[in-house]
Scaffold this motif. Structure first.
Motif, mmCIF file in Angstrom:
data_model
loop_
_atom_site.group_PDB
_atom_site.id
_atom_site.type_symbol
_atom_site.label_atom_id
_atom_site.label_comp_id
_atom_site.label_asym_id
_atom_site.label_seq_id
_atom_site.Cartn_x
_atom_site.Cartn_y
_atom_site.Cartn_z
ATOM 1 N N LEU A 1 0.835 -1.207 0.000
ATOM 2 C CA LEU A 1 0.000 0.000 0.000
ATOM 3 C C LEU A 1 0.865 1.250 0.000
ATOM 4 C CD1 LEU A 1 -2.647 -1.055 2.682
ATOM 5 C CD2 LEU A 1 -2.952 -1.019 0.190
ATOM 6 N N THR A 2 0.300 2.335 -0.514
ATOM 7 C CA THR A 2 0.959 3.631 -0.497
ATOM 8 C C THR A 2 0.132 4.612 0.306
ATOM 9 O OG1 THR A 2 -0.127 4.248 -2.577
ATOM 10 C CG2 THR A 2 2.066 3.252 -2.717
ATOM 11 N N MET A 3 0.766 5.680 0.761
ATOM 12 C CA MET A 3 0.049 6.640 1.596
ATOM 13 C C MET A 3 0.396 8.079 1.232
ATOM 14 S SD MET A 3 1.974 6.974 5.307
ATOM 15 C CE MET A 3 1.075 8.507 5.625
ATOM 16 N N GLY A 4 -0.488 8.973 1.674
ATOM 17 C CA GLY A 4 -0.262 10.407 1.542
ATOM 18 C C GLY A 4 -0.833 11.109 2.751
ATOM 19 N N THR A 5 -0.641 12.418 2.817
ATOM 20 C CA THR A 5 -1.132 13.186 3.959
ATOM 21 C C THR A 5 -1.835 14.448 3.489
ATOM 22 O OG1 THR A 5 0.940 14.421 4.168
ATOM 23 C CG2 THR A 5 0.746 12.381 5.433
ATOM 24 N N ALA A 6 -2.795 14.886 4.301
ATOM 25 C CA ALA A 6 -3.461 16.172 4.094
ATOM 26 C C ALA A 6 -3.493 16.856 5.452
ATOM 27 C CB ALA A 6 -4.876 15.974 3.548
ATOM 28 N N GLU A 7 -2.715 17.927 5.606
ATOM 29 C CA GLU A 7 -2.514 18.494 6.933
ATOM 30 C C GLU A 7 -2.859 19.976 6.985
ATOM 31 O OE1 GLU A 7 1.149 17.102 8.935
ATOM 32 O OE2 GLU A 7 1.669 16.282 6.964
ATOM 33 N N TYR B 1 3.904 8.702 -0.939
ATOM 34 C CA TYR B 1 3.798 9.443 -2.190
ATOM 35 C C TYR B 1 3.944 10.950 -2.015
ATOM 36 C CZ TYR B 1 2.449 5.621 -5.334
ATOM 37 O OH TYR B 1 2.445 4.486 -6.115
ATOM 38 N N GLY B 2 3.462 11.497 -0.904
ATOM 39 C CA GLY B 2 3.559 12.938 -0.706
ATOM 40 C C GLY B 2 2.426 13.451 0.148
ATOM 41 N N GLY B 3 2.371 14.775 0.287
ATOM 42 C CA GLY B 3 1.353 15.358 1.149
ATOM 43 C C GLY B 3 0.938 16.740 0.693
ATOM 44 N N VAL B 4 -0.187 17.180 1.225
ATOM 45 C CA VAL B 4 -0.721 18.516 0.958
ATOM 46 C C VAL B 4 -0.841 19.249 2.287
ATOM 47 C CG1 VAL B 4 -2.696 19.850 0.127
ATOM 48 C CG2 VAL B 4 -2.019 17.737 -1.048
ATOM 49 N N CYS C 1 -3.961 5.093 0.709
ATOM 50 C CA CYS C 1 -4.518 5.519 1.986
ATOM 51 C C CYS C 1 -3.923 6.861 2.383
ATOM 52 C CB CYS C 1 -4.283 4.473 3.071
ATOM 53 S SG CYS C 1 -2.581 3.924 3.241
ATOM 54 N N ALA C 2 -4.603 7.521 3.313
ATOM 55 C CA ALA C 2 -4.154 8.859 3.700
ATOM 56 C C ALA C 2 -4.625 9.158 5.112
ATOM 57 C CB ALA C 2 -4.679 9.915 2.733
ATOM 58 N N VAL C 3 -3.976 10.146 5.700
ATOM 59 C CA VAL C 3 -4.370 10.640 7.008
ATOM 60 C C VAL C 3 -4.486 12.153 6.915
ATOM 61 C CG1 VAL C 3 -2.007 10.852 7.883
ATOM 62 C CG2 VAL C 3 -3.889 10.499 9.486
ATOM 63 N N ALA C 4 -5.444 12.724 7.641
ATOM 64 C CA ALA C 4 -5.681 14.164 7.562
ATOM 65 C C ALA C 4 -5.891 14.739 8.961
ATOM 66 C CB ALA C 4 -6.900 14.465 6.692
#
Length: 416
Positions: free
Chosen positions: A273-279, A301-304, A349-352
């Motif tokens: 799995l890959t992940m990203g963030t939104a903060e 992968y990266g974040g915003v 998947c992602a976390v915010a």
């Protein structure tokens, strides 16, 4: 065998430099069967250094000293050692040649201060330093040993591994076998965990210790065995670890000394799995923590960083109506941020996070410390509202840690 550590330097006392040497020395000595029972830090003051040596020898027959042996005037450890052990300095051709070879290999030019590093005490054993200019020095008195090493971490580590530790083990042998094992535990406060494990601790063998090392929302439990044989140490740690599993079950997050973000990374790689963030309120702190782990490019992968509502709307696709009706710090908004990150970044998947870090900006309905966190996998999303406190930096760090834990647990649940 007991050991003591003395680190020297005004820069350590005023906080200009963090003392990482004593932590590294403590770990290495422990792994080699030397139990560190005392340590101190003193400034560049002759009497303070002498007093530290006396105190160290009162606690242990082996004393490791770092710092203060450079070529400049503020480095006074070498001269203090001469006074303490009744030495005089002499010019060592052997040390000079080592320094000369080092400078020739790196294309640098020697000067008089560099050459002064070849002035060494006449009643010690010189430990050549192939990683720098200042050699290690080994003093003995009344069956006790003091080793003085450079404060430069890379030089200290090289000397300990290649020169000091082999000599220490030959000189003192090994009458103690030390083994540590760390587990990470979630779902408990420190006091609640201590109550849970009170019976376990009462039945620990006398040579086994249990230490609690709390962090936000997690506790590192360290089992330490100080045994008469390596086999006894290994067997005892394994036996006690299994008892902890019976006591704590799924509350054990990791069965080794790996942080939640490391465990998350390994799990993502294992599951493909890959992940990203939104903060928002954490302002890239989660992404920075994830990216600090070697090999994270396999899954991160990266974040915003969507601090403004405009970025939330334009980049993450958050509904303007929901921002208007519920506010940025709300369940609908943070869930859309997590799902928007998956869509825009192209990850699995992602976390915010969205919250009020403080010290201003709070309201009676949403006081400072209110943080919404969401974790998403594909089109599934979970979220929770936390109230962390009133201190800005503490709120940010707690939000970062909880976000990692939330995504970790969600991935575990969804992929088992």
């Amino acid at each position: 065998m007991n050991a003591a550590i003395v680190t020297i330097g005004d820069e350590l006392l005023i906080g200009q430099v963090v003392d990482i040497n004593s932590a590294w020395l403590g770990e290495m000595l422990g792994n080699e069967g030397f139990r560190v029972v005392w340590k101190t830090t003193v400034g560049d003051n002759k009497q303070a250094i002498r007093d530290a040596f006396d105190a160290a020898f009162n606690h242990a027959p082996v004393v490791i000293v770092s710092g203060g042996i450079g070529p400049t005037k503020d480095d006074i450890t070498k001269r203090t050692l001469c006074n303490y052990f009744g030495s005089t300095l002499y010019f060592s051709e052997e040390v000079y040649k080592t320094i000369e070879q080092l400078f020739q290999a790196t294309g640098r030019e020697m000067n008089e201060l560099t050459c002064s590093q070849a002035m060494v005490p006449d009643n010690c054993t010189i430990i050549p330093n192939e990683a720098g200019t200042a050699p290690g020095t080994w003093f003995e008195r009344d069956g006790k040993v003091l080793v003085s090493l450079p404060g430069v971490p890379s030089e200290l580590k090289w000397l300990m591994a290649n020169g000091v530790m082999p000599r220490l083990k030959k000189r003192f042998g090994q009458d103690l076998f030390i083994r540590h094992h760390t587990l990470w535990v979630t779902g408990y406060t420190e006091s609640k965990l201590a109550i849970q494990l009170a019976g376990f601790e009462q039945h620990l063998p006398a040579f086994v210790k249990l230490a609690y090392l709390p962090q936000p929302f997690v506790i590192r439990l360290r089992l330490s065995a100080y045994a008469k044989s390596e086999q006894e140490a290994i067997h005892t740690i394994e036996e006690q670890k299994q008892k902890l599993y019976v006591e704590l079950g799924d509350h054990i997050l990791a069965d080794e000394d790996k942080s939640p973000v490391e465990v998350l990374g390994e799990l993502l790689k294992e599951k493909g799995l890959t992940m990203g963030t939104a903060e928002s309120c954490t302002a890239g702190g989660i992404a920075s923590l994830v990216a600090s782990i070697p090999g994270c490019s396999a899954y991160f992968y990266g974040g915003v960083v969507s601090y403004s509502n405009e970025v939330k709307k334009k980049t993450l696709g958050v509904s303007p109506a929901d921002l208007e009706n519920y506010g940025a710090v709300s369940q609908p908004v943070v869930e859309q941020m997590a799902l928007g990150a998956i869509k825009e970044i192209g990850c699995d998947c992602a976390v915010a996070t969205s919250g009020i870090a403080g010290p201003t900006g709070g309201t009676p309905e949403k006081p400072v410390g209110t943080v919404w966190i969401a974790a998403a996998i594909k089109d599934k999303v979970i979220s929770h509202c936390y109230h962390f406190g009133t201190v800005r930096e503490q709120n940010i760090q707690r939000a970062i840690q909880m976000a990692i834990l939330m995504l970790l647990r969600f991935v575990q649940q969804e992929t088992t």
